[in-house]
Design a protein around this motif. Structure first.
Motif, short mmCIF file in Angstrom:
data_model
loop_
_atom_site.label_atom_id
_atom_site.label_comp_id
_atom_site.label_asym_id
_atom_site.label_seq_id
_atom_site.Cartn_x
_atom_site.Cartn_y
_atom_site.Cartn_z
N VAL A 134 -2.95 9.41 6.61
CA VAL A 134 -3.01 8.43 5.51
C VAL A 134 -4.30 7.61 5.58
O VAL A 134 -4.97 7.39 4.58
CB VAL A 134 -1.77 7.50 5.55
CG1 VAL A 134 -1.94 6.33 4.59
CG2 VAL A 134 -0.51 8.28 5.20
N ARG A 189 -3.65 13.77 -8.21
CA ARG A 189 -2.51 14.52 -7.65
C ARG A 189 -2.91 15.96 -7.35
O ARG A 189 -2.52 16.53 -6.34
CB ARG A 189 -1.34 14.53 -8.64
CG ARG A 189 -0.58 13.24 -8.69
CD ARG A 189 0.38 13.28 -9.86
NE ARG A 189 1.42 14.28 -9.66
CZ ARG A 189 2.66 13.96 -9.28
NH1 ARG A 189 2.98 12.69 -9.09
NH2 ARG A 189 3.56 14.89 -9.10
N LEU A 249 8.20 6.39 -4.48
CA LEU A 249 8.25 7.37 -3.38
C LEU A 249 9.36 8.39 -3.62
O LEU A 249 9.15 9.60 -3.50
CB LEU A 249 8.54 6.66 -2.06
CG LEU A 249 7.32 6.16 -1.30
CD1 LEU A 249 7.77 5.54 0.02
CD2 LEU A 249 6.36 7.30 -1.05
N ARG A 271 0.83 -1.22 0.00
CA ARG A 271 0.00 0.00 0.00
C ARG A 271 0.86 1.27 0.00
O ARG A 271 0.49 2.29 -0.54
CB ARG A 271 -0.92 0.00 1.23
CG ARG A 271 -2.25 -0.73 1.03
CD ARG A 271 -3.29 -0.26 2.03
NE ARG A 271 -2.86 -0.39 3.41
CZ ARG A 271 -2.89 -1.53 4.10
NH1 ARG A 271 -3.33 -2.64 3.53
NH2 ARG A 271 -2.50 -1.58 5.36
N LEU A 272 2.00 1.16 0.66
CA LEU A 272 2.88 2.32 0.77
C LEU A 272 3.41 2.74 -0.61
O LEU A 272 3.69 3.91 -0.85
CB LEU A 272 4.06 1.96 1.69
CG LEU A 272 4.77 3.07 2.44
CD1 LEU A 272 3.81 4.01 3.11
CD2 LEU A 272 5.72 2.45 3.47
N TYR A 276 3.52 11.51 2.08
CA TYR A 276 4.63 12.16 2.79
C TYR A 276 5.38 13.19 1.93
O TYR A 276 5.58 14.32 2.38
CB TYR A 276 5.56 11.10 3.38
CG TYR A 276 4.85 10.29 4.43
CD1 TYR A 276 4.59 10.84 5.69
CD2 TYR A 276 4.37 9.02 4.16
CE1 TYR A 276 3.89 10.12 6.64
CE2 TYR A 276 3.68 8.29 5.11
CZ TYR A 276 3.43 8.84 6.36
OH TYR A 276 2.75 8.16 7.29
N PRO A 277 5.77 12.84 0.73
CA PRO A 277 6.37 13.88 -0.11
C PRO A 277 5.43 15.07 -0.31
O PRO A 277 5.88 16.23 -0.32
CB PRO A 277 6.63 13.17 -1.44
CG PRO A 277 6.75 11.73 -1.09
CD PRO A 277 5.81 11.52 0.07
N LEU A 278 4.12 14.77 -0.43
CA LEU A 278 3.15 15.85 -0.59
C LEU A 278 3.15 16.76 0.63
O LEU A 278 3.18 17.99 0.52
CB LEU A 278 1.75 15.25 -0.81
CG LEU A 278 0.61 16.27 -0.83
CD1 LEU A 278 0.74 17.17 -2.04
CD2 LEU A 278 -0.75 15.57 -0.83
N LEU A 279 3.15 16.16 1.83
CA LEU A 279 3.19 16.94 3.07
C LEU A 279 4.43 17.84 3.11
O LEU A 279 4.36 19.01 3.50
CB LEU A 279 3.23 15.99 4.28
CG LEU A 279 1.86 15.49 4.76
CD1 LEU A 279 2.05 14.40 5.80
CD2 LEU A 279 1.03 16.64 5.34
N ASN A 280 5.56 17.29 2.67
CA ASN A 280 6.80 18.07 2.69
C ASN A 280 6.73 19.26 1.74
O ASN A 280 7.24 20.33 2.03
CB ASN A 280 7.99 17.17 2.36
CG ASN A 280 8.19 16.11 3.42
OD1 ASN A 280 7.74 16.28 4.56
ND2 ASN A 280 8.84 15.01 3.06
N SER A 301 -1.14 5.27 -3.58
CA SER A 301 -0.30 4.55 -2.61
C SER A 301 -0.16 5.41 -1.35
O SER A 301 -0.15 6.64 -1.44
CB SER A 301 1.07 4.25 -3.22
OG SER A 301 1.73 5.46 -3.51
N ASP A 302 -0.06 4.74 -0.21
CA ASP A 302 0.00 5.45 1.07
C ASP A 302 1.20 6.38 1.16
O ASP A 302 1.13 7.48 1.70
CB ASP A 302 0.08 4.44 2.24
CG ASP A 302 -1.21 3.64 2.36
OD1 ASP A 302 -2.16 3.96 1.60
OD2 ASP A 302 -1.26 2.72 3.20
N GLY A 303 2.32 5.94 0.62
CA GLY A 303 3.57 6.69 0.78
C GLY A 303 3.55 8.06 0.13
O GLY A 303 4.24 8.97 0.57
N THR A 304 2.74 8.21 -0.93
CA THR A 304 2.67 9.48 -1.67
C THR A 304 2.37 10.67 -0.76
O THR A 304 2.75 11.81 -1.06
CB THR A 304 1.53 9.41 -2.71
OG1 THR A 304 1.40 8.07 -3.14
CG2 THR A 304 1.81 10.32 -3.86
#
Lengths: 420, 117
Positions: free
Chosen positions: B28, B6, A67, A60-61, B45-49, B40-43
């Motif tokens: 998330v 996006r 990333l 999911r990540l 974090y870069p967005l937050l930054n 995807s979950d990870g996306t």
């Protein structure tokens, strides 16, 4: 931290992959994302979570590469064109900075190397100017020594000759000192001429040993004074500066005039010093030749220079002594026996020597002014070359710095979103 | 679809943070609850930054109750302004797009034929 989900094999693999994928990103950005992802996994997974659960969470990540690409993209709303991987952005950034910097550095280096070689050339020119001045002095000392040597046999008082030899030795060692380092980079003709002169100086002792022999005058002329004048004549070659070359040529022409005057002084001095005074027919021929040669050299001198130096010469080389010397010489040339010169016209060796020396000294004064011109010009060329080299170096470094700053700024604006 | 997602993800994050500050996983999960918003979950974090770099979001460490410290994200004044502006834009935009889409569905075929003749 033992026993947490972060110790899970799949999690460790994932984080390692993430590190690899983020290699193209700035350090702070990579560290921050790693910390966020680690915290996310720590929160999302219970200690001792099973492989299936871990795999599902990681899936999911999203993949580490995605990333990293997302983090490297300029902004969330930008098009796919800028969604490059971090590594490619890093590579392009390096190219943006490196290409102009390398071009600027190469062009700058070419310019600097050109200026360095003209700086070195101006150093050689200055060296030659100094050497030429030393050779001119040596020539004059050799002339004095020769002329006194010519009358050696007939004179008891050898003090002046001893002093003249000491002066020659001092001038010769100055020339030897300045001659060191003349080699690669210098005009081959000049190097050859200098070698001939130095070789002549090594046999100066032998010449001095034969001082009482007839023909000592041509011996000096042939072995040392001739090579010295030859060197001086060609010393301006390859300097690439018309003004300097003209001064050197004029100086050499004047040196020849002076030498012929000196030869005349020697011949008549020897003749007048003899007991009884006598001028052999062969010596009269030599005297006439020297006079003729002097006229020829004088017209070379006049041809080589402008009216300023011609006037300087005619003004400087004048006076009662010069006139008296000319008069005495005219009589000798006219075939009046030397014995009658001494008797009827009251001419003696000492008077002749000192009158002719006045003429020669006047000529040397003009020569010294020319030496001064050569030295000054060479110094000016040297300081021009120095200034050019310094300015080019500073300008090139400045340009390089500017190129680096600008391309770094452009590169940064490509990797960071503009602040809104 | 990806580009559209996006584009709206940022305002959605701001909207969630407008309610209250949240830490990463919390944010998330709330986003993932809205169907189709996250690929995807990870996306996130870069967005937050990026939002933080743009001054719309700040983050600070807070101690949980007996748990380890977490990084909490909260909205800034600039973030609120940006969100308000987006809401107005979005209302106009979705109305326009909806109008065009419905209209095109009715007579898009006829128009295409006319041009080809």
């Amino acid at each position: 931290m033992s026993g947490t989900a972060l110790d899970h094999r799949l999690v460790r693999d994932y984080l390692r992959e993430l590190d690899k994928a983020m290699r193209g990103l700035p350090d702070t950005q990579a560290r921050e994302l790693k910390e966020q992802i680690t915290a996310h996994l720590d929160d999302a997974l219970q200690p001792g979570a099973g492989d299936h659960e871990v795999a599902a969470t990681l899936s999911r990540l999203g993949s580490p590469a995605d990333l990293a690409a997302e983090a490297g993209a300029a902004s969330g709303s930008s098009g796919p064109g800028l969604a490059l991987s971090g590594r490619r952005v890093g590579w392009r950034l390096a190219a943006i900075i490196a290409v102009p910097a390398v071009i600027a550095a190469v062009l700058g280096a070419l310019q600097i190397s050109g200026d360095v070689s003209s700086y070195a050339a101006s150093g050689r020119v200055q060296h030659l100017a100094r050497l030429d001045a030393a050779v001119v002095t040596l020539t004059q000392k050799l002339e004095d020594e020769r002329d006194l040597s010519a009358a050696y046999a007939a004179r008891e008082d050898n003090g002046p000759l001893t002093r003249a030899r000491a002066a020659t030795d001092a001038a010769a060692s100055a020339v030897r000192g300045d001659a060191a380092g003349v080699g690669a980079g210098y005009s081959p003709g000049t190097v050859q001429d200098l070698k001939a002169l130095l070789a002549g100086l090594t046999v100066l002792g032998d010449i001095r040993g034969t001082v009482s022999a007839p023909g000592v005058i041509p011996l000096y002329s042939l072995v040392v004074i001739g090579p010295a004048i030859t060197f001086s004549t060609a010393a301006g070659e390859g300097t690439g500066d018309p003004r300097l070359q003209a001064s050197v040529t004029t100086l050499a022409a004047l040196l020849k005039v002076e030498n012929e005057m000196s030869v005349q002084r020697a011949i008549l001095y020897a003749a007048l010093s003899a007991r009884p005074p006598v001028l052999a027919p062969a010596d009269l021929t030599s005297l006439l030749q020297a006079v003729q040669q002097q006229h020829a050299d004088l017209s070379d001198f006049n041809a080589s220079t402008d009216t300023t130096e011609q006037r300087l010469f005619s003004n400087t080389v004048s006076g009662v002594a010069v006139d008296r010397a000319l008069e005495a010489e005219a009589r000798a040339e006219a075939g009046i026996p030397v014995a009658r010169l001494t008797g009827r016209f009251g001419l003696d060796a000492a008077t002749w020597y000192s009158d002719m020396s006045r003429t020669i000294d006047d000529t040397r004064e003009v020569a010294n002014q020319l030496v001064g011109q050569v030295t000054t010009r060479a110094g000016a060329l040297r300081s021009d070359a120095t200034r050019r080299l310094v300015l080019t170096s500073i300008a090139t470094l400045g340009l390089l710095l500017l190129v680096l700053l600008i391309s770094a700024a452009v590169g940064r604006s490509l990797t960071r979103p503009p602040r809104r | 679809m990806t580009e559209l997602r996006r584009g709206v993800l940022g305002p959605c994050v701001l909207a969630l943070l407008e309610v209250r500050p949240r830490f990463g996983l919390e944010l998330v999960r709330d986003l993932a609850a809205a169907d189709g918003l996250l690929t995807s979950d990870g996306t996130v974090y870069p967005l937050l930054n990026r939002l933080r770099d743009a001054g719309l979001v700040t983050s600070q460490w807070r101690d949980g109750d007996g748990e380890r410290a977490r990084r909490y994200y909260s909205i800034t004044d600039a973030g609120r302004e940006s969100l308000t502006a987006f809401r107005a834009d979005w209302a106009r935009f979705s109305a326009t797009v909806g109008g065009v889409l419905n209209h095109a569905a009715v007579d898009g075929g006829a128009g295409g034929k006319g041009r080809h003749q």
